[in-house]
Design an enzyme around this catalytic site. Sequence first.
Site, PDB file in Angstrom:
ATOM      1  CG  ASP A  95       6.089  -5.007   3.374  1.00  0.00           C
ATOM      2  OD1 ASP A  95       6.396  -6.413   3.354  1.00  0.00           O
ATOM      3  OD2 ASP A  95       6.229  -4.451   4.352  1.00  0.00           O
ATOM      4  CG  HIS A 132      12.522  -5.207   6.214  1.00  0.00           C
ATOM      5  ND1 HIS A 132      13.121  -3.995   6.667  1.00  0.00           N
ATOM      6  CD2 HIS A 132      12.251  -5.969   7.084  1.00  0.00           C
ATOM      7  CE1 HIS A 132      11.186  -3.956   6.934  1.00  0.00           C
ATOM      8  NE2 HIS A 132      10.716  -4.966   6.622  1.00  0.00           N
ATOM      9  CG  ASP A 153       3.626  -6.303   5.709  1.00  0.00           C
ATOM     10  OD1 ASP A 153       2.995  -5.949   3.825  1.00  0.00           O
ATOM     11  OD2 ASP A 153       4.120  -6.175   6.205  1.00  0.00           O
TER      12      ASP A 153
END
Length: 341
Positions: free
Chosen positions: A106, A70, A197
């Site tokens: 992800d 990010h 995740d």
Amino acid sequence: MEWVHSHLHVSAVEATSSQEASSFGRDTYVNSHSALAARLASGACVDIMKAIIKGQVLNGFALVRPPGHHAMTARAMGFCLHNNAALAAKAALISGAKKVMILDWDVHHGNGTQEIFESDPSVLYVSLHRHQGGLFYPGTGAATEVGVGDGEGFSVNIPWPCGGIGDEDYLFAFQNVILPIAEQFAPDVTIISAGFDAAKGDPLGGCQVTPLGYAYMTQMLYSLMKGKILAVLEGGYNLRSISASSTAVMKVLMGESPGVPQSLEPTIPGLIAVLQACKVQSRYWRIDPMCILKMQLQLASSEVKLKGKHGTRQMRRGPVWWRWGRKRVVYDHCFNTSGTR
């Protein structure tokens, strides 16, 4: 760090070393040790990549924290301070690689990695992530985000429209979008932004990918790259899911085969996302039109079956005594007597 980040960004992160506690925005908290941890994480990724390019090791797994995908050129966010995968990609290019692929599985879109390389045709960024029409963090990663300028066509996004996406959907995307594009791009090395995740059991991701699913995806990339892969740990909020999934990936990198997937039948939401990505990317890459047609027919067939299953149902009715009173006209108008619709 300034290979991919601005001097101001790097200075801001380093300045936190003298602060007991601080934050970047509302979602990235740091203490006096965070800057050092971020430097060590990025340095580990760079060192492993250099070793891969030099032929000293075949592949590697960077088990690092904090994560990085990010982190943008001039902004820390989403628990990420420095972009580990982006720094590893730059290290590969500086060390002699001509083309690098970053595959980000992800559950959140790697907005930072995409932003850093969105105009760079030497880096192919591919992401599979939960999107929900931009409602899922960080809100970026629509299928129509394809890069800009010289990098147009080198950002490939497969945005899942909902949670519950599992192994079959991911493998279907690999077979129909990712591998065909990767084969044409022909990267010298591949980096996996390996967030876990999207794993089954993760409390935030809400998806259903199993350790075996991650192993299959790694095996597909391993066969394509002849082993030249660097996996970099990204997100994940269930320690058991992270450990089981990481182990499955590491076993493949060490040469253990997970076998052949038993099913590649996607869910309807997964099929819709893959079909959308194929249509967008067919402007830049050779996507077999017969595959697109087959997916369209598969989607139409699934929708017909779904309609047939749920198309006939009991209609909600008004109070039964309306049938014999002054409201009989209203009853007959609003609630037809066949009982179906």
